[in-house]
Design a protein around this motif. Structure first.
Motif, PDB file in Angstrom:
ATOM      1  N   GLY A 161       0.830  -1.196   0.000  1.00 32.64           N
ATOM      2  CA  GLY A 161       0.000   0.000   0.000  1.00 32.64           C
ATOM      3  C   GLY A 161       0.867   1.250   0.000  1.00 32.64           C
ATOM      4  O   GLY A 161       1.791   1.379  -0.795  1.00 32.64           O
ATOM      5  N   ARG A 162       0.610   2.157   0.928  1.00 31.60           N
ATOM      6  CA  ARG A 162       1.382   3.404   1.022  1.00 31.60           C
ATOM      7  C   ARG A 162       2.567   3.306   1.981  1.00 31.60           C
ATOM      8  O   ARG A 162       3.309   4.277   2.151  1.00 31.60           O
ATOM      9  CB  ARG A 162       0.462   4.556   1.445  1.00 31.60           C
ATOM     10  N   ALA A 163       2.740   2.171   2.616  1.00 35.31           N
ATOM     11  CA  ALA A 163       3.874   1.974   3.528  1.00 35.31           C
ATOM     12  C   ALA A 163       5.046   1.395   2.748  1.00 35.31           C
ATOM     13  O   ALA A 163       4.902   0.383   2.050  1.00 35.31           O
ATOM     14  CB  ALA A 163       3.491   1.031   4.668  1.00 35.31           C
ATOM     15  N   CYS A 184       9.727  -8.098   5.124  1.00 39.50           N
ATOM     16  CA  CYS A 184      10.426  -6.815   5.042  1.00 39.50           C
ATOM     17  C   CYS A 184      11.515  -6.799   6.107  1.00 39.50           C
ATOM     18  O   CYS A 184      11.236  -7.084   7.279  1.00 39.50           O
ATOM     19  CB  CYS A 184       9.469  -5.646   5.250  1.00 39.50           C
ATOM     20  N   PRO A 185      12.753  -6.450   5.754  1.00 43.04           N
ATOM     21  CA  PRO A 185      13.854  -6.495   6.734  1.00 43.04           C
ATOM     22  C   PRO A 185      13.770  -5.408   7.802  1.00 43.04           C
ATOM     23  O   PRO A 185      14.427  -5.523   8.841  1.00 43.04           O
ATOM     24  CB  PRO A 185      15.106  -6.282   5.866  1.00 43.04           C
ATOM     25  N   ARG A 192       4.176  -0.598   9.749  1.00 41.02           N
ATOM     26  CA  ARG A 192       3.344   0.248   8.893  1.00 41.02           C
ATOM     27  C   ARG A 192       2.646  -0.583   7.809  1.00 41.02           C
ATOM     28  O   ARG A 192       1.484  -0.323   7.465  1.00 41.02           O
ATOM     29  CB  ARG A 192       4.190   1.342   8.240  1.00 41.02           C
ATOM     30  N   MET A 193       3.340  -1.585   7.292  1.00 42.67           N
ATOM     31  CA  MET A 193       2.745  -2.447   6.275  1.00 42.67           C
ATOM     32  C   MET A 193       1.596  -3.267   6.853  1.00 42.67           C
ATOM     33  O   MET A 193       0.558  -3.452   6.204  1.00 42.67           O
ATOM     34  CB  MET A 193       3.816  -3.365   5.684  1.00 42.67           C
ATOM     35  N   ARG A 194       1.767  -3.755   8.080  1.00 41.34           N
ATOM     36  CA  ARG A 194       0.684  -4.497   8.735  1.00 41.34           C
ATOM     37  C   ARG A 194      -0.548  -3.619   8.887  1.00 41.34           C
ATOM     38  O   ARG A 194      -1.681  -4.085   8.713  1.00 41.34           O
ATOM     39  CB  ARG A 194       1.135  -5.004  10.108  1.00 41.34           C
ATOM     40  N   GLU A 195      -0.331  -2.364   9.224  1.00 40.47           N
ATOM     41  CA  GLU A 195      -1.452  -1.439   9.360  1.00 40.47           C
ATOM     42  C   GLU A 195      -2.182  -1.273   8.032  1.00 40.47           C
ATOM     43  O   GLU A 195      -3.421  -1.168   8.005  1.00 40.47           O
ATOM     44  CB  GLU A 195      -0.939  -0.087   9.863  1.00 40.47           C
TER      45      GLU A 195
END
Length: 338
Positions: A161-163, A184-185, A192-195
């Protein structure tokens, strides 16, 4: 040259694949392939199908006593969910409730027009990303060959998404990537991606992203500039664009190169201790369609999964009435699996 084919439907009995061109004498086991299949099933945002399937590869031909024979290698991955779909997906004569409402963004409508299918299940079963399980299995065999030449492969997610997260130049992922729920490392970016995934799930939506693949140890000279279909960058782009949901591919700087002056795009050539070296890798390891000895760096952009729990508008093809799109069990985010 390696050639491969796959066959099978998403809810059929099994997926099968054939890989031709592997040399004889390469050590290969089902367990090695299974480890790569297990990685495909990981990732935050995956759907209920991943709780059903426990993909395992069976080697049907081309390997004896743990060594390749040089003949075509045939692999099979059974669909455990087949037990729930025996009647609907029977190869024998039978009937099932037809799927008549296409999903925007899927192959449903275009595929029905191309092949003349009245039941969209005849399209969506093969067009499903479930087929990529066999690509992973066949790719694992190719990966095993690359290991013999010291080539290392790594991949990770750079955005959902936007993260997003921008890796440093020359970054190569380690095993810690597989322990990340979004591959993601960077831990902050992962949160942020989980959100982003959670927001999409709550909204009955789906979300896409970008993943990066790095091949380290690739020798110079792979590919060619003499014909378009032999260019290494063209072949890599075609392979990635063949993955369902991938809508764009970048090599090196990719589209960013179009926004910079040439002095900030091309990699200078230097002599250090009698060796030709590069201090940057903006080309992503490929120049003129040929590998130049630097790591191959490729990115691919995945669109959101087209099946939504709050469907987009569609049309019932049987009576041409406006209705919500058909729903199939699917992921909210499949980027980590790619």
């Amino acid at each position: 040259m390696l050639r491969w084919l796959t066959a099978g439907e998403s809810h059929g009995r099994a997926l099968v694949g054939i890989l031709e061109g592997m040399p004889a004498g390469l050590g290969l086991s089902e367990g090695y392939i299974d480890r790569q299949l297990a990685r495909r099933q990981l990732g935050y945002g995956r759907g209920g199908r991943m709780r059903i399937e426990r993909d395992r590869a069976r080697i049907l031909s081309g390997v004896r006593f743990g060594r390749t024979l040089g003949s075509p290698i045939a692999l099979l991955v059974e669909n455990r969910d087949w037990e729930n779909w025996r009647e609907v997906m029977s190869a024998e004569s039978g009937e099932a409730e037809p799927v008549a409402v296409p999903r925007p963004g899927h192959a449903d409508l275009a595929g029905s027009w191309k092949y003349g299918h009245n039941d969209l299940r005849d399209v969506l079963e093969r067009a499903s990303a479930r087929e990529t399980a066999l690509r992973v299995a066949l790719g694992a065999v190719a990966r095993r060959l690359l290991e013999e030449f010291g080539v290392e492969m790594g991949s990770f997610v750079v955005s959902v998404g936007r993260a997003s997260w921008e890796p440093p130049e020359w970054f190569f992922p380690g095993e810690e990537v597989d322990s990340s729920p979004l591959r993601c490392p960077d831990q902050k970016a992962t949160r942020r991606m989980r959100e982003e995934v959670d927001k999409a799930r709550e909204a009955g939506d789906s979300v896409g992203g970008v993943f990066q693949v790095v091949a380290r140890g690739v020798p110079p000279g792979l590919g060619s500039y003499v014909q378009a279909d032999r260019r290494l960058d063209a072949r890599l782009a075609a392979a990635l664009m063949g993955i369902p949901a991938v809508k764009g591919v970048e090599i090196g700087l990719g589209f960013e190169a179009a926004r910079r002056p040439g002095s900030e795009v091309h990699d200078g050539i230097y002599l250090e201790d009698g060796h030709i070296v590069r201090r940057t890798n903006r080309a992503g390891g490929i120049e003129g369609g040929v590998s130049n000895g630097e790591p191959i760096v490729v990115r691919a952009a995945m669109k959101p999964i087209p099946t939504l729990t709050k469907p987009l508008p569609s049309v019932d093809l049987e009576d041409l009435t406006p209705v919500p799109a058909h729903k199939e069990r699917s992921d909210v985010c499949a980027v980590p699996a790619a």
